[in-house]
Design a protein around this motif. Structure first.
Motif, mmCIF file in Angstrom:
data_model
loop_
_atom_site.group_PDB
_atom_site.id
_atom_site.type_symbol
_atom_site.label_atom_id
_atom_site.label_comp_id
_atom_site.label_asym_id
_atom_site.label_seq_id
_atom_site.Cartn_x
_atom_site.Cartn_y
_atom_site.Cartn_z
ATOM 1 N N UNK A 1 -111.544 -62.825 -19.334
ATOM 2 C CA UNK A 1 -113.425 -62.896 -18.670
ATOM 3 C C UNK A 1 -113.824 -64.222 -18.076
ATOM 4 N N UNK A 2 -115.105 -63.762 -17.338
ATOM 5 C CA UNK A 2 -115.764 -65.861 -16.573
ATOM 6 C C UNK A 2 -115.739 -66.256 -17.839
ATOM 7 N N UNK A 3 -116.071 -66.230 -19.178
ATOM 8 C CA UNK A 3 -116.484 -66.627 -20.587
ATOM 9 C C UNK A 3 -115.092 -67.172 -21.000
ATOM 10 N N UNK A 4 -113.977 -66.658 -21.225
ATOM 11 C CA UNK A 4 -112.984 -67.755 -21.794
ATOM 12 C C UNK A 4 -112.811 -68.241 -20.137
ATOM 13 N N UNK A 5 -112.506 -68.266 -19.219
ATOM 14 C CA UNK A 5 -112.346 -69.196 -18.411
ATOM 15 C C UNK A 5 -112.580 -70.681 -17.967
ATOM 16 N N UNK A 6 -113.732 -70.311 -18.738
ATOM 17 C CA UNK A 6 -114.586 -71.553 -18.707
ATOM 18 C C UNK A 6 -114.925 -72.283 -20.136
ATOM 19 N N UNK A 7 -114.079 -71.445 -21.311
ATOM 20 C CA UNK A 7 -113.742 -71.937 -21.852
ATOM 21 C C UNK A 7 -112.469 -72.522 -22.223
ATOM 22 N N UNK A 8 -112.155 -71.958 -21.494
ATOM 23 C CA UNK A 8 -110.344 -72.630 -20.802
ATOM 24 C C UNK A 8 -111.222 -73.875 -20.320
ATOM 25 N N UNK A 9 -111.827 -74.176 -19.192
ATOM 26 C CA UNK A 9 -112.033 -74.597 -18.371
ATOM 27 C C UNK A 9 -111.454 -75.033 -16.630
ATOM 28 N N UNK A 10 -110.932 -73.665 -16.794
ATOM 29 C CA UNK A 10 -110.887 -72.833 -15.199
ATOM 30 C C UNK A 10 -111.863 -72.605 -14.860
ATOM 31 N N UNK A 11 -111.529 -71.801 -13.180
ATOM 32 C CA UNK A 11 -112.709 -70.938 -12.749
ATOM 33 C C UNK A 11 -113.289 -70.028 -12.402
ATOM 34 N N UNK A 12 -114.295 -69.102 -12.285
ATOM 35 C CA UNK A 12 -114.315 -68.297 -12.429
ATOM 36 C C UNK A 12 -114.986 -67.871 -11.505
ATOM 37 N N UNK A 13 -114.406 -67.480 -10.226
ATOM 38 C CA UNK A 13 -114.907 -66.321 -8.744
ATOM 39 C C UNK A 13 -115.641 -65.422 -8.975
ATOM 40 N N UNK A 14 -116.644 -65.107 -8.396
ATOM 41 C CA UNK A 14 -118.109 -64.084 -8.884
ATOM 42 C C UNK A 14 -117.549 -63.398 -7.562
ATOM 43 N N UNK A 15 -117.330 -61.885 -7.572
ATOM 44 C CA UNK A 15 -116.483 -60.976 -6.748
ATOM 45 C C UNK A 15 -117.838 -59.521 -6.870
ATOM 46 N N UNK A 16 -118.024 -60.065 -5.495
ATOM 47 C CA UNK A 16 -119.896 -58.760 -5.354
ATOM 48 C C UNK A 16 -119.551 -57.644 -5.292
ATOM 49 N N UNK A 17 -118.091 -57.469 -4.964
ATOM 50 C CA UNK A 17 -117.949 -56.129 -5.414
ATOM 51 C C UNK A 17 -116.594 -56.054 -6.003
ATOM 52 N N UNK A 18 -115.878 -54.307 -6.012
ATOM 53 C CA UNK A 18 -114.359 -54.240 -6.813
ATOM 54 C C UNK A 18 -113.091 -53.945 -5.765
ATOM 55 N N UNK A 19 -114.073 -53.562 -4.659
ATOM 56 C CA UNK A 19 -112.711 -52.948 -4.154
ATOM 57 C C UNK A 19 -112.313 -54.112 -3.121
ATOM 58 N N UNK A 20 -110.865 -53.668 -2.608
ATOM 59 C CA UNK A 20 -109.573 -54.235 -2.352
ATOM 60 C C UNK A 20 -110.202 -55.013 -1.064
ATOM 61 N N UNK A 21 -110.969 -54.475 -0.199
ATOM 62 C CA UNK A 21 -111.968 -54.770 1.016
ATOM 63 C C UNK A 21 -112.404 -56.007 1.123
ATOM 64 N N UNK A 22 -112.987 -55.860 -0.296
ATOM 65 C CA UNK A 22 -114.036 -57.306 -0.753
ATOM 66 C C UNK A 22 -112.795 -58.698 -1.815
ATOM 67 N N UNK A 23 -112.670 -58.055 -2.051
ATOM 68 C CA UNK A 23 -111.527 -58.478 -3.283
ATOM 69 C C UNK A 23 -110.363 -59.185 -2.635
ATOM 70 N N UNK B 1 -107.171 -50.109 -10.453
ATOM 71 C CA UNK B 1 -105.927 -50.876 -10.326
ATOM 72 C C UNK B 1 -104.782 -49.713 -9.117
ATOM 73 N N UNK B 2 -105.037 -48.452 -9.482
ATOM 74 C CA UNK B 2 -104.824 -47.630 -8.368
ATOM 75 C C UNK B 2 -104.918 -47.841 -7.130
ATOM 76 N N UNK B 3 -106.465 -48.040 -6.787
ATOM 77 C CA UNK B 3 -106.510 -48.870 -5.941
ATOM 78 C C UNK B 3 -106.009 -49.806 -4.412
ATOM 79 N N UNK B 4 -105.941 -51.329 -6.421
ATOM 80 C CA UNK B 4 -105.797 -51.751 -5.742
ATOM 81 C C UNK B 4 -103.845 -51.490 -5.519
ATOM 82 N N UNK B 5 -103.076 -50.718 -6.033
ATOM 83 C CA UNK B 5 -102.059 -51.087 -6.055
ATOM 84 C C UNK B 5 -101.461 -50.101 -5.158
#
Ligand code: AMP
Ligand code: DBH
Length: 555
Positions: free
Chosen positions: A263-285, A304-308
């Motif tokens: 998650x985003x907190x884990x990524x901030x802990x590691x010094x990575x980058x969290x990107x906030x998607x406004x929606x989960x559908x493939x058209x957005x993501x 995961x089915x929809x993305x696949x």
């Protein structure tokens, strides 16, 4: 060891620490978890300060969108300080609760870290929550403030906030990201820090997370800085999160899964980058995966089915993806098998809960294990028991109730002593309500559920909460809400309704409209409504949900 701790380890309920408002780990356990290096005495505020000092100019957070906004670690740290000073000047103190309801926007992260700096507790709610949930949470936590967007997904949160504020004297201020209307603009809050904040200690509470729950009202989950940071560290190690990770937050940021697994907190802990998607559908993501060179994300099984499926047809370049996590509900082996070839990346299953325990398949597990199991616990100190109905331990391979205890699993819900007596064993194991079997490797296979809960594609529904709303309808005599198997969501909800004698006939749409108008998260509105003359009864005259569920399978 104190007397309380001794008593707790001997089997009586653990002590409640003043100010914590929940049972906590007995001293003997706490000492062990510290000695093992799990709990390091660090708070979230200190963690961000440290990362900002180590790599100030690295990008911590991206909010794509019409105008792309970014925050470096230094900016996030400074904004948190300024916002904390502003909140403090407005009377928000250590231990105060603040109900937070923001979608995936940068202000979410700023507000969380500002509250962490003060030691005030964010109460995480989902953007979908409405009057019923928000009114309950504000009242139950005696929240002093409520943070909202102006509008989101066509809904005006300011009007809801006015209604809730009028009914809750403890709620002093509503902060709005955007146009504040009659409330306070979040943008007007920050001020120069004067260094006066005492801040929390690492063993104190960091926030209250929501449980999917099984009762009429959602339960609050008290998590400490020490325990949650340990779960992040463990998750990062398992998932391979580091400073180069670019994680896409596609699910609501307030949910425990996209927040902490890794998650985003884990990524901030590691010094990575969290990107906030406004929606989960493939058209957005998918465009975001390409543009932001996303390496990792976490999905629920229906997504995961929809993305696949969408990946086969997309023109977007998804080649940056290295790892996709799938969890929150049971992911079928057939669907799991298709993910890696379709998305061109690794799959990891995750079976977790906001109460604590998180299981992951491992990067070095063979494909069969990754597609057919829900993983094994993060920590060697996670104690897992699989038991029968009388709490007797079962051998590996047999289905039973999953009980767990460990360095990041709560010992009790917040201010809920009666519920705690049912949800925890005398010696502190959390009764997850999940039916699992354990393989000799320690991997768990989730087989089902004993708790009265519907898992609608990862969104948990407590039937009783929806039943209570429907019972408010003048024509309804009785109601029972159950889960119906659904190919896409795993489960949908079905309300069996008994009408009052002599009541006007009702249509299914009218029941759904009634629930929606009462103001409850849309995912809790029953998918199906069926009118019946009576409910099947158990031997002792209770409604037999088991019979209803098997009847519902015909749908
Ligand atoms: P909550 O307690 O609301 O955080 O929801 C956690 C619950 O979600 C677990 O106790 C399980 O019932 C369910 N869950 C989470 N991940 C999975 C998974 N991978 N497979 C099956 N059920 C899951
Ligand atoms: O469903 C969940 O609550 C969940 C799933 C995966 C979770 O809390 C988590 C991982 O941390």
């Amino acid at each position: 060891m104190t007397d309380n701790a001794l008593a707790a380890e001997a089997g009586s309920p653990p002590a409640t620490t003043p100010g914590l408002d929940a049972p906590t780990w007995p001293a003997g356990f706490a000492e062990r978890y510290r000695a093992a290096g799990h709990w390091r005495g660090e708070t979230f505020g200190e963690m961000l300060r440290d990362r900002a000092a180590t790599h100030p100019d690295r990008v911590a957070l991206v909010e794509p969108g019409a105008v792309r906004r970014t925050w470096t670690y230094r900016q996030l740290d400074e904004n948190a300080d300024r916002l904390a000073a502003g909140f403090a000047a407005r009377g928000i103190r250590k231990g105060d609760r603040v109900v937070l309801q923001l979608p995936n926007v940068g202000e979410f992260v700023e507000v969380v870290f500002a509250l962490f700096r003060i030691g005030a507790l964010p109460v995480y709610t989902l953007p979908a929550h409405r009057d019923t949930e928000i009114a309950h949470l504000c009242a139950a936590t005696e929240a002093v403030a409520y943070v909202i967007p102006d509008r989101n997904a066509g809904f005006d949160h300011r009007e809801l906030a006015t209604r809730v504020k009028d009914a809750n004297p403890s709620l002093r201020e509503v902060f709005v990201a955007g146009d504040p209307g009659p409330h306070t603009a979040l943008a007007d809050v920050p001020r120069e820090p004067d260094g006066a904040l005492a801040g929390p200690l690492a063993h104190e509470l960091a926030f209250l997370q929501l449980s999917g729950g099984t009762t009429g009202v959602p339960k609050l989950i008290p998590r400490t800085h020490d325990d949650y940071l340990y779960s992040l560290r463990g998750s990062n190690e398992i998932c391979g999160v580091d400073g180069g990770t670019r994680f896409l937050v596609v699910l609501p940021a307030a949910h425990n899964y996209p927040m902490s697994s890794p998650g985003w907190l884990g990524v901030l802990y590691a010094g990575g980058t969290a990107v906030l998607s406004p929606a989960p559908d493939p058209g957005t993501a998918f465009p975001l995966v390409e543009r932001e060179r996303i390496t990792m994300t976490g999905l629920v099984p229906p997504l995961a089915l929809v993305w696949t499926e969408a990946a086969a047809k997309t023109a977007h370049d998804l080649s940056s993806l290295e790892l996709v996590l799938v969890g929150g509900a049971k992911y079928s082996a057939e669907a799991a098998r298709r993910l890696e070839p379709a998305l061109g990346c690794r799959l990891m299953q995750v079976f977790g809960m906001a109460e604590g325990l998180v299981n992951y398949t491992r990067l070095d597990d063979d494909t069969e294990t990754v597609v057919t199991t829900q993983g094994r616990p993060i920590s060697a100190d996670d104690e897992v028991r699989v038991v029968d109905d009388e709490d007797n331990d079962l051998p590996d391979g047999e289905f039973g109730h999953l009980l767990t205890r460990g360095p990041y699993t709560i010992r009790g819900y917040w201010r809920a002593p009666e519920h705690n007596a049912r949800s925890f064993t005398g010696d502190g194991f959390y009764r997850t309500g999940d039916i699992v079997r354990r393989l000799p490797s320690g991997h768990l296979v989730v087989e089902g559920r004993a708790k009265d809960q519907i898992n609608r594609g990862g969104e948990k529904i407590a039937p009783e909460e929806v039943e209570n709303v429907i019972l408010g309808h003048p024509s309804v005599h009785d109601v029972s809400v159950v889960g119906v198997p659904d190919e896409y969501l795993g489960e949908r909800s079905l309300a069996y309704v008994v009408l009052r004698e002599g009541a006007e006939p009702l249509r299914a749409v009218a029941v759904k409209r009634f629930v929606r108008e009462r103001g409850i998260a849309a995912y809790k509105v029953p998918d199906l409504v069926e009118f019946v003359d009576a409910f099947p009864q158990t031997g002792v005259g209770k409604v037999s949900k088991k019979h209803q569920r098997s009847a519902a399978e015909q749908h």
